[in-house]
Design an enzyme around this catalytic site. Structure first.
Site, PDB file in Angstrom:
ATOM      1  CE  LYS A   1      -1.274  28.300  -3.815  1.00  0.00           C
ATOM      2  NZ  LYS A   1      -2.076  28.936  -4.876  1.00  0.00           N
TER       3      LYS A   1
ATOM      4  NE  ARG B   1      -3.202   0.493  -0.701  1.00  0.00           N
ATOM      5  CZ  ARG B   1      -3.625   0.532  -1.947  1.00  0.00           C
ATOM      6  NH1 ARG B   1      -3.374   1.602  -2.708  1.00  0.00           N
ATOM      7  NH2 ARG B   1      -4.259  -0.494  -2.480  1.00  0.00           N
TER       8      ARG B   1
ATOM      9  CD  GLU C   1       2.075  38.062  -4.694  1.00  0.00           C
ATOM     10  OE1 GLU C   1       1.011  38.650  -4.383  1.00  0.00           O
ATOM     11  OE2 GLU C   1       2.337  36.900  -4.356  1.00  0.00           O
TER      12      GLU C   1
ATOM     13  CE  LYS D   1       2.679  34.329  -2.713  1.00  0.00           C
ATOM     14  NZ  LYS D   1       1.970  33.041  -2.943  1.00  0.00           N
TER      15      LYS D   1
ATOM     16  CG  ASP E   1      -0.175  37.163  -7.645  1.00  0.00           C
ATOM     17  OD1 ASP E   1      -0.072  35.950  -7.871  1.00  0.00           O
ATOM     18  OD2 ASP E   1      -1.067  37.644  -6.918  1.00  0.00           O
TER      19      ASP E   1
END
Length: 285
Positions: free
Chosen positions: A137, A102, A202, A169, A224
């Site tokens: 992410k 698994r 950013e 950011k 962005d």
């Protein structure tokens, strides 16, 4: 190994944690039903189409479960596969094969899905100078394998975590009091702490791009959520002084147009957070 995070120690630590989560005090299904002396074999069947990833990791898993298991690799990481192909065979103690099964499948299915989607997006931007990047992410405690899969699929890794690059950011900029304030404070921090880290800033519009250029002392400017037209203008304004990266809401439908703006990199969070796993199965034979 293709990245600094892919050390044998890191891989073995991941496998140990994953096995502890799955096996606990024993694989009682196998211990109860299969004789301890039983020797068998199994093969990894491909039940879809895509790019295979996780074969090298599977070898580590089988060896860590039982060093006497013998793996015969037929298809390597990065191979283009179709339904019905056999990626590898494994033989040895039956209980060990079942205990590893698994974890091998969970990793390989997820990694192959990521590699497949990375390869697909790379095909969409072929012929441009843009390179595809992943993001942070990722799935907690599985980032290493997801970023490894991006490499196998032909993409590039962005920073691995918060510690190996400075990325300022929108929230950093807003909290710091603007582009100039954020960059200046970061430069002072790096100097005082003695850290040699690249700085990415950013920007959300041309005015912020101009402020970043006027402040200087950075490595890359992120563009962005800009339209392709605005991004093209920003790339021309930057004019090669710093690396450029497109980010924010980039999809299969828009990525080619974004690549044609002249940006150096395109970061896509969907590489690791929205991919479909490749169907694989480990079958006795």
């Amino acid at each position: 190994m293709k990245a600094t995070y892919l050390t044998e120690n890191n891989i073995q630590e991941f496998i140990s944690r994953a096995l502890a989560e799955d096996v606990g005090d024993g694989d009682h299904s196998s211990l109860a039903s299969i004789p301890d002396t039983a020797q068998n074999q199994a093969r990894l069947l491909v039940k879809g189409e895509g790019i295979l990833a996780g074969v090298e990791l599977a070898g580590y898993i089988f060896r860590q479960v039982d060093p006497e298991l013998q793996l015969n690799v037929l298809l390597h990481d990065g191979a283009s596969v179709t339904y019905g192909e056999i990626a590898f065979t494994v033989k040895g103690k039956a209980q060990s094969i079942l205990t590893a099964e698994r974890l091998v499948l969970n990793c390989m299915q997820r990694m192959s899905g990521i590699a497949t989607y990375t390869h697909h997006l790379n095909q969409l931007i072929a012929g441009t100078s843009a390179r595809l990047l992943d993001t942070r992410k990722t799935t907690p405690n599985f980032r290493m394998m997801e970023k490894w899969a991006v490499l196998i699929g032909g993409g590039l890794n962005h920073r691995f975590g918060l510690y190996d690059m400075v990325m300022l950011k929108d929230n950093h900029v807003d909290y710091a009091g603007g582009i100039r304030a954020a960059i200046t404070a970061t430069q002072q921090y790096l100097q005082q702490s003695g850290k040699n880290l690249k700085i990415e800033i950013e920007t959300r519009n041309l005015e912020e791009v101009k402020q970043a250029l006027e402040t200087g002392g950075i490595h890359r400017i992120m563009l962005d959520n800009m339209s392709p037209a605005l991004m093209t203008e920003a790339v021309q304004l930057i004019n090669g002084r710093y690396e450029t990266e497109a980010s924010g809401g980039i999809t299969e439908e828009t990525i080619a147009e974004v690549a044609r703006t002249g940006v150096d990199f395109i970061s896509v969070g969907a590489l690791t957070h929205s991919t479909k796993s490749l169907d694989l199965s480990l079958k006795a034979f």
